[in-house]
Design an enzyme around this catalytic site. Structure first.
Site, mmCIF file in Angstrom:
data_model
loop_
_atom_site.group_PDB
_atom_site.id
_atom_site.type_symbol
_atom_site.label_atom_id
_atom_site.label_comp_id
_atom_site.label_asym_id
_atom_site.label_seq_id
_atom_site.Cartn_x
_atom_site.Cartn_y
_atom_site.Cartn_z
ATOM 1 N N SER A 141 0.883 -1.160 0.000
ATOM 2 C CA SER A 141 0.000 0.000 0.000
ATOM 3 C C SER A 141 0.920 1.209 0.000
ATOM 4 C CB SER A 141 -0.940 -0.050 1.206
ATOM 5 O OG SER A 141 -1.760 1.096 1.247
ATOM 6 N N TYR A 155 -4.216 6.560 -8.277
ATOM 7 C CA TYR A 155 -3.169 5.935 -7.461
ATOM 8 C C TYR A 155 -3.598 5.835 -5.996
ATOM 9 C CZ TYR A 155 1.298 5.126 -5.142
ATOM 10 O OH TYR A 155 2.305 4.588 -4.366
HETATM 11 N N1 LIG Z 1 8.622 5.132 -3.941
HETATM 12 C C1 LIG Z 1 7.770 5.579 -3.044
HETATM 13 O O1 LIG Z 1 7.991 6.643 -2.452
HETATM 14 C C2 LIG Z 1 6.550 4.771 -2.693
HETATM 15 C C3 LIG Z 1 5.764 5.209 -1.628
HETATM 16 C C4 LIG Z 1 4.656 4.470 -1.273
HETATM 17 C C5 LIG Z 1 4.350 3.290 -1.940
HETATM 18 N N2 LIG Z 1 5.126 2.882 -2.983
HETATM 19 C C6 LIG Z 1 4.755 1.637 -3.654
HETATM 20 O O2 LIG Z 1 5.899 0.799 -3.756
HETATM 21 C C7 LIG Z 1 5.758 -0.058 -4.890
HETATM 22 C C8 LIG Z 1 7.043 -0.002 -5.707
HETATM 23 O O3 LIG Z 1 7.147 1.289 -6.255
HETATM 24 P P1 LIG Z 1 8.521 2.026 -6.550
HETATM 25 O O4 LIG Z 1 8.373 3.390 -6.022
HETATM 26 O O5 LIG Z 1 9.657 1.208 -6.150
HETATM 27 O O6 LIG Z 1 8.402 2.159 -8.162
HETATM 28 P P2 LIG Z 1 9.419 1.835 -9.347
HETATM 29 O O7 LIG Z 1 8.776 2.411 -10.563
HETATM 30 O O8 LIG Z 1 10.817 2.286 -9.038
HETATM 31 O O9 LIG Z 1 9.406 0.256 -9.418
HETATM 32 C C9 LIG Z 1 8.256 -0.443 -9.808
HETATM 33 C C10 LIG Z 1 8.655 -1.697 -10.564
HETATM 34 O O10 LIG Z 1 7.448 -2.377 -10.972
HETATM 35 C C11 LIG Z 1 7.642 -2.857 -12.298
HETATM 36 N N3 LIG Z 1 6.364 -3.054 -12.966
HETATM 37 C C12 LIG Z 1 5.546 -2.090 -13.474
HETATM 38 N N4 LIG Z 1 4.494 -2.670 -14.070
HETATM 39 C C13 LIG Z 1 4.632 -3.992 -13.935
HETATM 40 C C14 LIG Z 1 3.862 -5.098 -14.344
HETATM 41 N N5 LIG Z 1 2.728 -4.933 -15.035
HETATM 42 N N6 LIG Z 1 4.291 -6.338 -14.021
HETATM 43 C C15 LIG Z 1 5.443 -6.525 -13.349
HETATM 44 N N7 LIG Z 1 6.238 -5.507 -12.929
HETATM 45 C C16 LIG Z 1 5.824 -4.252 -13.230
HETATM 46 C C17 LIG Z 1 8.483 -1.779 -12.965
HETATM 47 O O11 LIG Z 1 9.129 -2.266 -14.135
HETATM 48 C C18 LIG Z 1 9.447 -1.403 -11.853
HETATM 49 O O12 LIG Z 1 10.613 -2.198 -11.889
HETATM 50 C C19 LIG Z 1 4.521 0.421 -5.647
HETATM 51 O O13 LIG Z 1 3.430 -0.418 -5.358
HETATM 52 C C20 LIG Z 1 4.303 1.804 -5.082
HETATM 53 O O14 LIG Z 1 2.965 2.205 -5.157
HETATM 54 C C21 LIG Z 1 6.214 3.598 -3.377
#
Ligand SMILES: NC(=O)c1ccc[n+]([C@@H]2O[C@H](COP(=O)([O-])OP(=O)(O)OC[C@H]3O[C@@H](n4cnc5c(N)ncnc54)[C@H](O)[C@@H]3O)[C@@H](O)[C@H]2O)c1
Length: 283
Positions: A141, A155
């Protein structure tokens, strides 16, 4: 218990492992001694990470494809071993007013952020139940799962959905009598360094400037965001300690949770707020 006591062996399957938070979790899991299955739609990213992590396996899989996720689970159980940790992490962002949002962008986000998590649970839980060894399931989440933010409605909606889904799943595992063995936990990161804002969808028409201004505001926050490996360490320790809500920045995210609870208790309508900078001092 400590993370090293629980996660120093066994198999970890992490979706979206090619970048950001997923890659941080993968690096930390491998460091603890787990065999990590790196799942991503971005084959190059997981192949590069596989070369860095001893014993890691890279798999190209789109979490939007329920059959592909089922095949992944079957393959992991037959060729790698029982899964100790499943992380449904893959997720994408979207900027812009809801009324300007292209239907294709909406569908992409919902199918990855929400359906992708469901497909992971549907594919792996039956194997976990049959395997008779303890398993952990983490769904990503966000601090956005307890907040409301304009210009990111799809989102934010998806992260509220994942939180509710995870809470319900926890109850279901308990009511079905498996809570001693299947540990369901929700991960709520604050700002963590990743590529999520760069790869986010935008809008093709309507108020493009507003959508891109929101993207810029989020990219500004990134400069002060937490390192993904440090975030992973915190999450693993909280999980091992038996917490349900795993917060990368406990004070910062915890305050947002308390604020949400207050708003609902007081029945305050959503109100715009003056921009509050992300403050790493309050992590
Ligand atoms: N970075 C933040 O500050 C933050 C904060 C809160 C929550 N999140 C959550 O953390 C999770 C990871 O996000 P992140 O920030 O590391 O993003 P990111 O974009 O750096 O990494 C996401 C990864 O998911 C992969 N991906 C995208 N679509 C896909 C699919 N259909 N099938 C398989 N892989 C797929 C991408 O290729 C990428 O490697 C997400 O669910 C995001 O909502 C991130």
């Amino acid at each position: 218990m400590t993370a090293r006591e629980i996660f120093s062996g066994g198999v970890a399957v992490i979706t979206g492992a090619g970048n950001g938070i997923g890659a941080g979790l993968a690096r930390h899991a491998a460091g603890l001694g787990m065999t990590v299955v790196l799942v991503d739609i971005d084959g190059e990213a997981v192949a590069t990470l596989r070369d860095e992590l001893p014993g890691a396996i890279d798999v190209v899989c789109d979490v939007r494809d329920a059959d592909a996720v089922e095949r992944l689970a079957a393959q992991v159980y037959s060729e790698v071993g029982p899964v100790r940790l499943l992380v449904n992490n893959a997720g994408v962002e979207q900027f812009g007013y809801l009324w300007d949002t292209p239907v294709a962008n909406w569908d992409r986000l919902v199918s990855i952020n929400v359906s992708g998590v469901f497909y992971g649970i549907r594919a792996f839980l039956p194997h976990m139940l049959a395997a008779d060894t303890p398993s952990w399931v983490w769904n990503l989440s966000s601090i956005g799962g307890v907040a409301v933010v304009p210009l990111q409605a799809p989102y934010i909606m998806s992260k509220h959905a994942v939180l509710a889904l995870t809470e319900c799943l926890r109850l279901e595992v308990d009511s079905a009598g498996h809570a001693d063995r299947i540990h369901v936990q929700a991960v709520l990161p604050g700002a963590v360094k990743s590529n999520i804002f760069e790869t986010a969808g935008g809008v093709d028409g309507g108020d493009v400037a507003a959508a891109e201004a929101q993207r810029s505001a989020m990219l500004d926050i990134k400069a002060e965001a937490m390192d993904p490996i440090a975030a992973a360490e915190v999450v693993f320790e909280q999980a091992a300690a038996g917490e349900f809500y795993l917060l990368t920045q406990p004070e910062y995210v915890g305050n947002a949770m308390a604020e949400r609870a207050d708003v609902l208790r007081d029945r305050r309508p959503p109100a715009l707020r003056t921009k509050r900078r992300f403050d790493p001092a309050h992590q």
